[in-house]
Design a protein around this motif. Sequence first.
Motif, PDB file in Angstrom:
ATOM      1  N   ALA A   4       0.828  -1.201   0.000  1.00 44.05           N
ATOM      2  CA  ALA A   4       0.000   0.000   0.000  1.00 44.05           C
ATOM      3  C   ALA A   4       0.864   1.254   0.000  1.00 44.05           C
ATOM      4  N   GLN A   5       1.902   1.250   0.820  1.00 46.40           N
ATOM      5  CA  GLN A   5       2.785   2.413   0.890  1.00 46.40           C
ATOM      6  C   GLN A   5       3.453   2.675  -0.450  1.00 46.40           C
ATOM      7  N   THR A   6       3.868   1.603  -1.119  1.00 48.39           N
ATOM      8  CA  THR A   6       4.484   1.741  -2.443  1.00 48.39           C
ATOM      9  C   THR A   6       3.497   2.332  -3.442  1.00 48.39           C
ATOM     10  N   LEU A   7       2.268   1.831  -3.441  1.00 45.05           N
ATOM     11  CA  LEU A   7       1.253   2.311  -4.376  1.00 45.05           C
ATOM     12  C   LEU A   7       0.923   3.782  -4.139  1.00 45.05           C
ATOM     13  N   MET A   8       0.922   4.200  -2.891  1.00 41.55           N
ATOM     14  CA  MET A   8       0.624   5.598  -2.584  1.00 41.55           C
ATOM     15  C   MET A   8       1.804   6.498  -2.929  1.00 41.55           C
ATOM     16  N   THR A   9       3.009   6.008  -2.683  1.00 46.99           N
ATOM     17  CA  THR A   9       4.209   6.820  -2.939  1.00 46.99           C
ATOM     18  C   THR A   9       4.443   7.032  -4.428  1.00 46.99           C
ATOM     19  N   ASN A  10       4.227   5.979  -5.236  1.00 50.19           N
ATOM     20  CA  ASN A  10       4.514   6.103  -6.668  1.00 50.19           C
ATOM     21  C   ASN A  10       3.352   6.670  -7.477  1.00 50.19           C
ATOM     22  N   GLY A  11       2.251   7.012  -6.805  1.00 47.67           N
ATOM     23  CA  GLY A  11       1.145   7.663  -7.487  1.00 47.67           C
ATOM     24  C   GLY A  11       0.154   6.739  -8.152  1.00 47.67           C
ATOM     25  N   THR A  12       0.328   5.427  -8.009  1.00 48.33           N
ATOM     26  CA  THR A  12      -0.653   4.493  -8.573  1.00 48.33           C
ATOM     27  C   THR A  12      -2.018   4.706  -7.928  1.00 48.33           C
ATOM     28  N   VAL A  13      -2.022   4.910  -6.622  1.00 45.57           N
ATOM     29  CA  VAL A  13      -3.251   5.193  -5.880  1.00 45.57           C
ATOM     30  C   VAL A  13      -3.230   6.659  -5.469  1.00 45.57           C
ATOM     31  N   ARG A  14      -4.250   7.403  -5.875  1.00 48.09           N
ATOM     32  CA  ARG A  14      -4.276   8.839  -5.580  1.00 48.09           C
ATOM     33  C   ARG A  14      -5.731   9.316  -5.462  1.00 48.09           C
ATOM     34  N   ASP A  15      -5.865  10.555  -5.047  1.00 47.71           N
ATOM     35  CA  ASP A  15      -7.169  11.217  -4.942  1.00 47.71           C
ATOM     36  C   ASP A  15      -8.140  10.381  -4.087  1.00 47.71           C
ATOM     37  N   GLY A  16      -9.354  10.143  -4.606  1.00 45.84           N
ATOM     38  CA  GLY A  16     -10.357   9.442  -3.807  1.00 45.84           C
ATOM     39  C   GLY A  16      -9.957   8.030  -3.437  1.00 45.84           C
ATOM     40  N   MET A  17      -9.247   7.327  -4.324  1.00 47.31           N
ATOM     41  CA  MET A  17      -8.819   5.965  -4.005  1.00 47.31           C
ATOM     42  C   MET A  17      -7.750   5.966  -2.926  1.00 47.31           C
ATOM     43  N   LEU A  18      -6.978   7.041  -2.846  1.00 46.96           N
ATOM     44  CA  LEU A  18      -5.990   7.169  -1.769  1.00 46.96           C
ATOM     45  C   LEU A  18      -6.685   7.186  -0.419  1.00 46.96           C
TER      46      LEU A  18
END
Length: 255
Positions: free
Chosen positions: A198-212
């Motif tokens: 999860a941390q990787t996905l949030m850091t690299n921008g894969t998960v952002r905005d509402g999905m974040l």
Amino acid sequence: MSSPLVIKVGGRVLQNADHLHQLLTTIEQLARLRALVLVHGGGDQVQSLLNQLGFTSEKVDGQRITLAEHIPMVTGVLAGDINSQLVALAQQHQLNAVGLTLAAGHSVTCEVDHSRGCVGVPSPQDATLLELLLDKNFLPIISSIGVGPNGERLNVNADLAAAAIAQLLHADLILLTDVPGILDHQGELIDTIDAHHAQTLMTNGTVRDGMLVKLTAALQAAQASRRSIAVAGWQDAKALTRLARGEAAGTRIRL
């Protein structure tokens, strides 16, 4: 009684009568398997009303900045219009629905996130009312309006609100979205996410905005309750049924 299932509803499903009918047909079926609680937002409807009235509003990292002068409109949309509509439709689907806010029965308390204006940071407080309703086969439908320490009404992100309710009830949690779950860079469904991933996905921008916000809420709920947490699309009735039965579907959040 088996452990409850908390379902967060939001997005485009709240804006379309046919979509709502489809979802509530599924929820009617799920209610035969588990005790349910629905938590809803309605950010698009709030934005529409604010625009009509000439107000401007913005989001940061998927969460709305809510000014004090906006609170009557936000409350009217979420706790009034959308909540009463969901209760009415649920009752048409033979569901014994009760409309509530987060503050009902001191279920959830909120601190004020002053950086975002009149926005609440929810914490589980007292399960008595919700447990009583569930024991009597009611379906609580909870709007994401909270109350602060001084009695002020607060706008609470619905994903975070649902996570707090799930923690309160030691319940499983499904965060519904307009896509099948959390997607990777290629748009493919990610079956399982742990804290490190999860941390990787949030850091690299894969998960952002509402999905974040959804992923953050899911991680918080998983950490606090050690229960099953999933992000899934509302359109897939079979997937939701599998999740209600404890089977794999959507994106599972694991620690």
